[in-house]
Write an enzyme that holds these catalytic residues in place. Sequence first.
Site, PDB file in Angstrom:
ATOM      1  N   HIS A 446      -2.565   6.247 -10.682  1.00 52.73           N
ATOM      2  CA  HIS A 446      -2.224   6.453  -9.705  1.00 52.73           C
ATOM      3  C   HIS A 446      -0.417   7.108 -10.201  1.00 52.73           C
ATOM      4  CE1 HIS A 446      -5.212   5.017  -7.087  1.00 52.73           C
ATOM      5  NE2 HIS A 446      -4.549   3.617  -7.997  1.00 52.73           N
ATOM      6  N   GLU A 461       1.259  -0.028  -5.554  1.00 58.64           N
ATOM      7  CA  GLU A 461       0.956  -0.626  -6.846  1.00 58.64           C
ATOM      8  C   GLU A 461       1.440   0.812  -8.128  1.00 58.64           C
ATOM      9  OE1 GLU A 461      -3.790   0.347  -8.389  1.00 58.64           O
ATOM     10  OE2 GLU A 461      -3.574   1.149  -6.865  1.00 58.64           O
ATOM     11  N   HIS A 514      -4.528  -1.180 -13.217  1.00 59.62           N
ATOM     12  CA  HIS A 514      -4.363  -0.496 -12.280  1.00 59.62           C
ATOM     13  C   HIS A 514      -3.817  -2.823 -11.144  1.00 59.62           C
ATOM     14  CE1 HIS A 514      -5.736   3.468 -11.483  1.00 59.62           C
ATOM     15  NE2 HIS A 514      -6.556   2.873 -12.930  1.00 59.62           N
ATOM     16  N   GLU A 577      -7.160  -5.277 -13.930  1.00 65.63           N
ATOM     17  CA  GLU A 577      -6.690  -4.886 -12.283  1.00 65.63           C
ATOM     18  C   GLU A 577      -5.330  -6.265 -12.180  1.00 65.63           C
ATOM     19  OE1 GLU A 577      -7.278  -3.274  -9.627  1.00 65.63           O
ATOM     20  OE2 GLU A 577      -8.630  -2.350  -9.685  1.00 65.63           O
TER      21      GLU A 577
END
Length: 615
Positions: A446, A461, A514, A577
């Site tokens: 992102h 995030e 992430h 993650e």
Amino acid sequence: MSSFLRNRRDTVKHFPHFLLTATSLLLLAAPAHASRLESWRFDTNSNQLEFTTDEDVQPRAQLISDPTRLVIDLPGIVLGRPASTQSYSGAIRSVRLGQFDRGAARLVVELAPGYTIDPNQVRFRGLTARQWTVQLPTPQLLPADAASASPVGGVSGNGNQASSTQIQGVQVTPDGIFVRTNGGSPDLEVRRSSDRSQITVDVQGATLALSATRNLLVNRLGVSRITLSQLQASPPIARLTLNVDRSSPDWQATTSSSGGLVLLPSGNVASGTDSRPSSSPPPLFRPGALATIESVALENNDTQLVIRANQPLKYSTGWDRATGTYRVTVNSAQLAKNVKGPQLEASSPVLKLRLRQETANTAVILVTPASGVLINDTNQPNQQTLALQLQRSRLPIASLPNPSTASIPVPNAPRTDPLPPRSTAPIPDVPRATNGRPVVIIDPGHGGPDPGAIGIGGLQEKGIVLDIGQKVAAMLEQQGIQAIITRPDDRDLDLEPRVQLAERANATVFVSIHANSINLSRQDISGLETYYYQSGLNLARVIHQSVLEGTGIQDRGVRSARFYVLRKTSMPSVLVEVGFVTGRDDAAKLSDANYRSRMATAIARGILRYLGRSS
């Protein structure tokens, strides 16, 4: 971010067509992605509604009667701003936009009383999965016996029975009560009960807005509480009920020349019959002194968040887009040293509350509502008190709010290009590996206008993974590894440039970082997930085990996935993650810089192990 939502530019768009319906159900449970409604407009000439979102959406629609309204729900969309209404003249009375619950935004096209449309003629068209048009048929008058009824006797007013009115909210003012309305100037009927404990104001031809607070604690001017109710649907009559002291004076109700209704105690007639609330009420005492906020508490059966101070309060409210919280800014104010928010239980309508002294003269209260809770009007019962109205959604998003409904079919969202252009920045020239030195690509997800998942307390995030990624890259460089970071700062970078960067560098491995998310109502879910595609299995296993050893995080497994950055890179690639920003345990840890350093160390150690370097 959750695996289904990990870049809806990516995997969701590659699902088989028959899976799109099931996917849309999961999108309801993931508002933490913070997809937004970018724009909407209603063309009265063509009876066409247009709206655009920043991510793919699968609308749902239904037609509800009494009054007739087309309800369009947008699963997975978060407004990040207060509800709004655009009023029109003619058969289409208004279009309202609001946050139905934390998992969906809602557009409501409301028709004037006595009109309806054929639900079979409502046409949805997806120009893309993010841009939709809704064509409405020409509204038709209902049969005369359904649209007419004998008027209520004893009404005082202007006799304008044909006008339609929508009550949007009630606000207590220093000298009375102001009722915000849209539409015509209605007839009013005021009565007092025989025991003098209640005063009712019936508003002819009026309906209640979905966002209107139905129950308002007042404790001012002899009024303890105000309730709103829909007395009857056809013809519509709305009722305001004031619970009052038996010894208090009678009240009178008039229409304001500038719109709205004004309620005043007898003998207290405002100039121009307008009693709109003042944005800066005059101080009661100690002019110039800072107001001290002494308490913030949930009251009235948890339907209000009440802020009390020792001085008159000057305030502003609104949604904070950066954190996804509702912000109350109190000017010329300070927090008392011992002030604390309420003890928040699992069933509380408030998920999180933060009090902070933003400047020497400005106090801020940030409110994160629980799932299914709406924040409506901010009422000022007196000059030293603010009350935020908290309203729980009556029904889940998939339920029909009225038994008299008609479902409207909506075509599946059209497939879009898996990589819509977002960034035109050139790919930087990167040196290839030399002298056998490994090259590792570190890819924080992102960035820029894309915050990624937003979790508990507004935890974003993009900031978490950038911090971890920078630390991993620095640690690898210290061990003689050439580490290249795709996003060295808070910039916007699409998926294809990340892949091209790895290919140009002839990278040895690619590691994307992430943070996960799920519905905020499932704060019990935390843990580590690591994804790979084809050649990345061993890399995923080694990094995953290293993180488990280094952090003690819950193990949610190593899994295969078809994320774009995994499929399109030619070297072993993984997506880590690092935890759930919506998880109670993970969010607290990921908010801690020391824990993020431990996470970075564990990821770097896993990469070094895979490369055969001792660590």
